[in-house]
Scaffold this motif. Structure first.
Motif, PDB file in Angstrom:
ATOM      1  N   ARG A  20       0.842  -1.206   0.000  1.00 22.37           N
ATOM      2  CA  ARG A  20       0.000   0.000   0.000  1.00 22.37           C
ATOM      3  C   ARG A  20       0.877   1.256   0.000  1.00 22.37           C
ATOM      4  O   ARG A  20       0.627   2.204  -0.737  1.00 22.37           O
ATOM      5  N   ARG A  24       1.011   4.177  -2.801  1.00 23.18           N
ATOM      6  CA  ARG A  24       0.715   5.552  -2.375  1.00 23.18           C
ATOM      7  C   ARG A  24       1.856   6.494  -2.767  1.00 23.18           C
ATOM      8  O   ARG A  24       1.628   7.572  -3.294  1.00 23.18           O
ATOM      9  N   GLU A  28       1.486   9.675  -5.209  1.00 20.86           N
ATOM     10  CA  GLU A  28       1.789  11.015  -4.688  1.00 20.86           C
ATOM     11  C   GLU A  28       2.935  11.663  -5.465  1.00 20.86           C
ATOM     12  O   GLU A  28       2.918  12.865  -5.699  1.00 20.86           O
ATOM     13  N   ARG A  34      -5.462  13.718  -3.839  1.00 22.56           N
ATOM     14  CA  ARG A  34      -5.452  12.928  -2.608  1.00 22.56           C
ATOM     15  C   ARG A  34      -6.633  11.956  -2.515  1.00 22.56           C
ATOM     16  O   ARG A  34      -6.479  10.816  -2.074  1.00 22.56           O
ATOM     17  N   THR A  35      -7.816  12.385  -2.940  1.00 24.03           N
ATOM     18  CA  THR A  35      -8.983  11.495  -2.889  1.00 24.03           C
ATOM     19  C   THR A  35      -8.762  10.269  -3.762  1.00 24.03           C
ATOM     20  O   THR A  35      -9.080   9.146  -3.363  1.00 24.03           O
ATOM     21  N   VAL A  37      -5.851   8.999  -4.628  1.00 24.78           N
ATOM     22  CA  VAL A  37      -4.818   8.204  -3.962  1.00 24.78           C
ATOM     23  C   VAL A  37      -5.442   7.363  -2.854  1.00 24.78           C
ATOM     24  O   VAL A  37      -5.204   6.155  -2.756  1.00 24.78           O
ATOM     25  N   ASP A  38      -6.270   7.992  -2.026  1.00 27.97           N
ATOM     26  CA  ASP A  38      -6.892   7.286  -0.901  1.00 27.97           C
ATOM     27  C   ASP A  38      -7.802   6.152  -1.382  1.00 27.97           C
ATOM     28  O   ASP A  38      -7.767   5.045  -0.843  1.00 27.97           O
ATOM     29  N   GLU A  39      -8.629   6.429  -2.392  1.00 31.53           N
ATOM     30  CA  GLU A  39      -9.539   5.401  -2.904  1.00 31.53           C
ATOM     31  C   GLU A  39      -8.773   4.250  -3.538  1.00 31.53           C
ATOM     32  O   GLU A  39      -9.106   3.074  -3.333  1.00 31.53           O
ATOM     33  N   THR A  40      -7.734   4.574  -4.287  1.00 31.05           N
ATOM     34  CA  THR A  40      -6.938   3.541  -4.956  1.00 31.05           C
ATOM     35  C   THR A  40      -6.212   2.659  -3.940  1.00 31.05           C
ATOM     36  O   THR A  40      -6.240   1.432  -4.041  1.00 31.05           O
ATOM     37  N   THR A  41      -5.597   3.280  -2.964  1.00 29.92           N
ATOM     38  CA  THR A  41      -4.846   2.487  -1.979  1.00 29.92           C
ATOM     39  C   THR A  41      -5.770   1.698  -1.065  1.00 29.92           C
ATOM     40  O   THR A  41      -5.398   0.607  -0.617  1.00 29.92           O
ATOM     41  N   LEU A  42      -6.960   2.198  -0.790  1.00 28.55           N
ATOM     42  CA  LEU A  42      -7.922   1.417  -0.003  1.00 28.55           C
ATOM     43  C   LEU A  42      -8.372   0.180  -0.776  1.00 28.55           C
ATOM     44  O   LEU A  42      -8.456  -0.918  -0.217  1.00 28.55           O
ATOM     45  N   THR A  45      -5.553  -2.240  -0.703  1.00 28.74           N
ATOM     46  CA  THR A  45      -5.488  -2.839   0.637  1.00 28.74           C
ATOM     47  C   THR A  45      -6.494  -3.969   0.773  1.00 28.74           C
ATOM     48  O   THR A  45      -6.169  -5.044   1.290  1.00 28.74           O
TER      49      THR A  45
END
Length: 147
Positions: A20, A24, A28, A34-35, A37-42, A45
């Protein structure tokens, strides 16, 4: 600039935050919102956590990430003895699955977070989860209309 990498990891809980973090950092570095990045890494995960939960303890798995200026493509492949990826026949079947209960919640979460989700068992018996996330344009977080 494009970034791609493939890592082979042991099926262990500590491998999930490692991969993850790699993803990320790559997103980055490319200055992705950022949204996204967060959705993709979640979603990544969840795909990796499914491998850790369902694959055999002596198995390894592989994560491939390809990022270009428009999309991030992630493939998670394991050869463990986990559940049959063929259980999810199509998007409509996945959307009818309960949000909680007998499983499938992680698949629903991944589907909501990314633009494209494909779950299958390859002819050689390996389990494959493929995710695609657009890096620009409208947010892809979709709430399913249950009516």
């Amino acid at each position: 600039m494009d970034i791609s990498f493939t890592v082979r990891l042991p099926v262990h809980v500590s491998s999930v935050p490692f991969v993850r973090g790699l993803c990320r950092q790559a997103l980055e570095h490319l200055r992705v919102d950022r949204t996204v990045v967060d959705e993709t890494t979640l979603a990544l995960t969840e795909a990796c956590a499914n491998v850790v939960q369902h694959a055999g303890p002596d198995a390894d798995y592989e994560v491939s990430v390809v990022i270009d200026s428009h999309v991030c493509r992630i493939t998670v492949v394991d050869d463990g003895s986990g559940s049959d990826g063929g259980q999810i026949a199509d998007r409509a079947e996945l959307e009818r699955a309960p949000l909680v209960g007998d499983g499938g919640t992680g698949l629903r979460l991944m589907q909501t977070l990314v633009d494209s989700l494909d779950v299958r068992q390859d002819p050689d018996g390996r389990h494959r989860v493929s995710l695609e996330k657009r890096l620009s344009g409208r947010p892809s977080l979709r709430l399913l209309d249950r009516n």
